[in-house]
Scaffold this motif. Structure first.
Motif, mmCIF file in Angstrom:
data_model
loop_
_atom_site.group_PDB
_atom_site.id
_atom_site.type_symbol
_atom_site.label_atom_id
_atom_site.label_comp_id
_atom_site.label_asym_id
_atom_site.label_seq_id
_atom_site.Cartn_x
_atom_site.Cartn_y
_atom_site.Cartn_z
ATOM 1 N N ASN A 37 26.086 9.807 -8.029
ATOM 2 C CA ASN A 37 25.915 8.878 -6.804
ATOM 3 C C ASN A 37 27.376 8.961 -6.309
ATOM 4 O OD1 ASN A 37 24.007 6.387 -7.199
ATOM 5 N ND2 ASN A 37 23.947 7.368 -9.300
ATOM 6 N N GLN A 92 27.675 -1.418 -12.203
ATOM 7 C CA GLN A 92 26.570 -1.217 -11.086
ATOM 8 C C GLN A 92 27.316 -1.371 -9.742
ATOM 9 O OE1 GLN A 92 22.428 -1.447 -11.155
ATOM 10 N NE2 GLN A 92 22.199 -0.860 -13.162
ATOM 11 N N ALA A 141 22.796 6.043 -13.458
ATOM 12 C CA ALA A 141 23.313 4.805 -12.905
ATOM 13 C C ALA A 141 22.551 3.446 -13.306
ATOM 14 C CB ALA A 141 23.176 4.888 -11.315
ATOM 15 N N ARG A 142 21.223 3.566 -13.505
ATOM 16 C CA ARG A 142 20.369 2.571 -13.626
ATOM 17 C C ARG A 142 20.730 1.978 -15.126
ATOM 18 N NH1 ARG A 142 15.819 2.670 -12.108
ATOM 19 N NH2 ARG A 142 15.222 4.650 -11.659
ATOM 20 N N LEU A 202 21.759 1.749 -5.930
ATOM 21 C CA LEU A 202 22.092 2.801 -6.224
ATOM 22 C C LEU A 202 21.135 4.075 -6.439
ATOM 23 C CD1 LEU A 202 24.662 1.628 -9.250
ATOM 24 C CD2 LEU A 202 25.298 2.624 -7.031
ATOM 25 N N TYR A 215 25.278 -4.622 -15.008
ATOM 26 C CA TYR A 215 25.397 -5.086 -13.848
ATOM 27 C C TYR A 215 26.548 -4.909 -13.162
ATOM 28 C CZ TYR A 215 23.419 -7.998 -9.933
ATOM 29 O OH TYR A 215 22.944 -8.235 -8.870
ATOM 30 N N VAL A 235 26.250 8.753 -12.817
ATOM 31 C CA VAL A 235 27.252 7.886 -12.193
ATOM 32 C C VAL A 235 27.956 8.939 -11.220
ATOM 33 C CG1 VAL A 235 29.245 6.595 -12.616
ATOM 34 C CG2 VAL A 235 27.328 6.102 -13.784
ATOM 35 N N GLY A 273 19.346 5.400 -8.616
ATOM 36 C CA GLY A 273 19.290 5.087 -10.200
ATOM 37 C C GLY A 273 18.844 6.056 -11.288
ATOM 38 N N GLU A 288 28.841 0.976 -6.832
ATOM 39 C CA GLU A 288 28.256 0.759 -5.394
ATOM 40 C C GLU A 288 29.766 0.910 -4.525
ATOM 41 O OE1 GLU A 288 25.992 -1.963 -3.611
ATOM 42 O OE2 GLU A 288 24.436 -0.474 -3.410
#
Lengths: 262, 382
Positions: free
Chosen positions: A99, A158, A150-151, A90, A155, A96, A92, A162
């Motif tokens: 992205n 994420q 995004a980071r 991503l 998990y 969001v 990071g 993606e």
């Protein structure tokens, strides 16, 4: 109905290592196919070949009748094939929302002069991008986290981000590289539903790499098995489960060294 | 439903309409520049006027470098090279241009370009001289942008340290070439007799290009600085700017998401070089001379420090850093010879306390707005 994605006999070597040999697959619009194999079998290399990260030494890749060999990754994405990454990639530091908005860039028209002067419908275009990104994020249950970096997402989120990002390029073919990796059982169940869902909603053709056999056997209609860069089996989940070559690749044979023959 | 949207997005309206609202920003910048020049300049005196002009020029340079180093993540340390190139082109344009047009390289501007005019509105705001000066700066910007294209090309293949070395080399090449140029032609009759192409290599050599008429005022530094900020801001808020940012974040993923990474990287270099060239023009017309020897890679590092200190990709950060790092050495004049040591120590402390720069990757307003929201870990969009 003819094939949407035709991959004919592609291969690549790195030095003396034949990473992938004579890989072939044909997918019709709407297919959902699994690509499995032991670690190091060359599954991700196949994805890299399909998306132009590597150029195959031989063979032909064509999408909807258009040859993809020799195209740069961004051109292949523009042609309608998008992907996710095994080790999440991503953007990071970005939000969001950004992205997903970045993946919309490909379909925009505004050039530099329009960007600086905000003329020629640039503002409307920006609004359309944001709207589309928000819709996608809502589908993926990320609608209330758009401002987060995004980071900082958990998990599982994420991984879903993606997929949302890949969908923002409006692909015909979606390549998912281990989408269930690192997810807990609940998340995996939800992921299965999600993949079925987006496939229907976005009329997608999906090629899926996955180690979790529960996921693969449940959602894939057909499966291709790779080992040492070569296809060792192809068929429906039921056929694959019974295939001796597959069992051998995963578990080894009885006469492998170190195993006592009874 | 979403597919329909995809098509409509691709066919965004082609009508070339500039909305008045979009020009408003430019009008505001212009108004601020005129007001500062008309009322603040006479009030603060020569010294502070000079510092404020330095701040403006450094903002142009730092913010333009942010587009390459901060947005796109390409580590360029040759920014002073573009500045020098643009500065020489602009200086030569006004000097030789004035000689050819008015037989004398003196000030032919209006009150907006005058640092001495008592009242800005007493005489004409603009004269022929400032038009020549602006044309020179724009030409300098364009030539620097061309050089930016050439330097941007190797960035297609190189990254990190390797690219830094290429940009460093470029800056040095510019310096050496300019220092090897022929002597400046100073007699009006000689200039008129020469072929204009010969004049392009008569740039003063190691002595630098001197006797440049002085046109840079607060008005011009604020105008150019404001335009640089406006362009950088609009770029960052656009799809194109986000594409640049994605390259910094992850080039492989950016390419896979359809960003034309090579094209965007070169574009970043071209835009940054253009504004650096314009900044060089301001610089040359502030000092009345420009010397490539004084604008070596140490000058490039000044701008890199501003970008890093402000936070990678933060426009407000780079602006604030440009202000602080211009004013700070002036404030430290009191400690005389220890000035540079104190300056360096402050930088080290800054980097230890906030290694990500003043504002990190974000902008000042982004940090203030969601502060309370982020405390509770949910970032609901308002």
């Amino acid at each position: 109905m003819s094939a949407l994605l035709t991959v004919d006999n592609i291969g690549i070597s790195f030095g003396g290592l034949k990473a992938v040999q004579a890989f072939a697959v044909e997918m019709r619009a709407g297919d959902l196919r699994g690509l499995i194999g032991p670690n190091g079998a060359g599954k991700t290399t196949v994805f890299n070949l399909l998306t132009g990260v590597y150029q195959p030494n031989q063979g032909i890749i064509s999408l909807g009748g258009r040859r993809l060999n020799g195209l740069a990754p961004h051109q292949i994405t523009a042609a309608g094939m998008s992907r996710t990454f095994q080790n999440i990639r991503l953007f990071g530091d970005l939000s969001v929302l950004d992205n997903v908005r970045i993946a919309c860039h490909l379909r925009t028209r505004s050039g530099l002069s329009a960007t600086i002067t905000r003329a020629g419908g640039q503002i409307g275009e920006e609004r359309a991008i944001t709207e589309r990104a928000m819709e996608l994020l809502a589908i993926f249950g990320l609608g209330d986290r758009v401002d987060e970096q995004a980071r900082n997402l958990p998990y599982g989120d994420q991984r879903r981000l993606e997929i949302a990002r890949a969908l923002a390029t409006f692909p015909k073919v979606l390549l998912l590289d281990e989408p269930a990796a690192g997810m807990n059982p609940q998340e995996k169940r939800a992921l299965r539903e999600l993949i079925r869902d987006i496939r229907r909603k976005f009329e997608l053709t999906i090629l899926l790499i996955e180690h979790d056999m529960g996921v693969v056997m449940d959602i894939c209609e057909r499966i291709t098995v790779l080992d040492y860069g070569q296809i060792i089996a192809e068929g429906t989940p039921a056929e694959i489960q019974k295939n001796p070559a597959v069992i051998e690749a995963y578990l080894g044979t009885a006469d492998a060294p170190g195993v006592r023959k009874e | 439903m979403l597919r329909m949207k995809a098509r409509s997005l691709e066919l965004s309206p082609p009508a070339w309409t500039i909305l008045p609202r979009n020009l408003l920003a430019l009008v505001v910048i212009l108004a601020i520049a005129i007001m500062m020049h008309a009322w603040v300049r006479p009030a603060v005196g020569n010294y502070y006027n000079r510092v404020m002009m330095d701040v403006g020029i450094n903002i142009v340079l730092a913010v333009s470098l942010t587009i390459v180093n901060g947005f796109t993540g390409q580590f360029s340390i040759g920014h002073a090279g573009f500045m020098t190139l643009g500065g020489y082109v602009a200086a030569a344009t006004t000097y030789y241009g004035s000689q050819l047009l008015w037989s004398k390289a003196a000030f032919f501007g209006g009150t907006l370009s005058s640092n001495t005019a008592e009242s800005v509105f007493s005489a004409g705001l603009l004269g022929g001289g400032d038009l020549l000066f602006v044309a020179g700066c724009v030409l300098g910007g364009c030539i620097a942008a061309g050089a930016g294209y050439v330097v941007g090309l190797p960035s297609l293949r190189l990254r990190g340290d390797y690219l830094a070395i290429v940009t460093l080399g470029f800056g040095e090449i510019i310096r050496v070439l300019l220092q090897a140029s022929g002597p400046q032609v100073t007699r009006t009759a000689d200039i008129a007799a020469k072929n204009p192409f010969e004049l392009t290599t008569a740039l003063g050599g190691a002595l630098g290009f001197t006797r440049v008429p002085i046109y840079t005022t607060q008005f011009w530094t604020i105008l150019f600085g404001g335009v640089t900020l406006l362009v950088a801001y609009r770029l960052k808020q656009s799809s194109m700017g986000r594409a640049l940012l994605s390259i910094r974040e992850d080039e492989v993923a950016a390419e896979a998401m359809g960003v034309k990474t090579t094209r965007m990287k070169v574009l970043a270099f071209v835009i940054a070089a253009f504004f650096a060239g314009m900044g060089g023009g301001l610089y040359a017309h502030q000092l009345g001379q420009i010397n490539a020897g004084e604008l070596g890679f140490m000058k490039s590092f000044d701008f890199v420090i501003m970008v890093v200190l402000g936070g990678m990709g933060s426009i407000s950060g780079a602006t604030l850093a440009a202000i602080v790092l211009t004013v700070l050495p002036e404030l430290l004049r009191g400690v005389a010879e220890y000035r540079m040591i104190v300056y360096a120590l402050l930088l080290i402390v800054m980097m230890l306390v906030r290694p990500q720069g003043l504002f990190g990757v974000r902008e000042a307003w982004e940090l203030i707005r969601p502060l309370t929201r982020r405390m509770f870990g949910s970032g609901a969009k308002a």
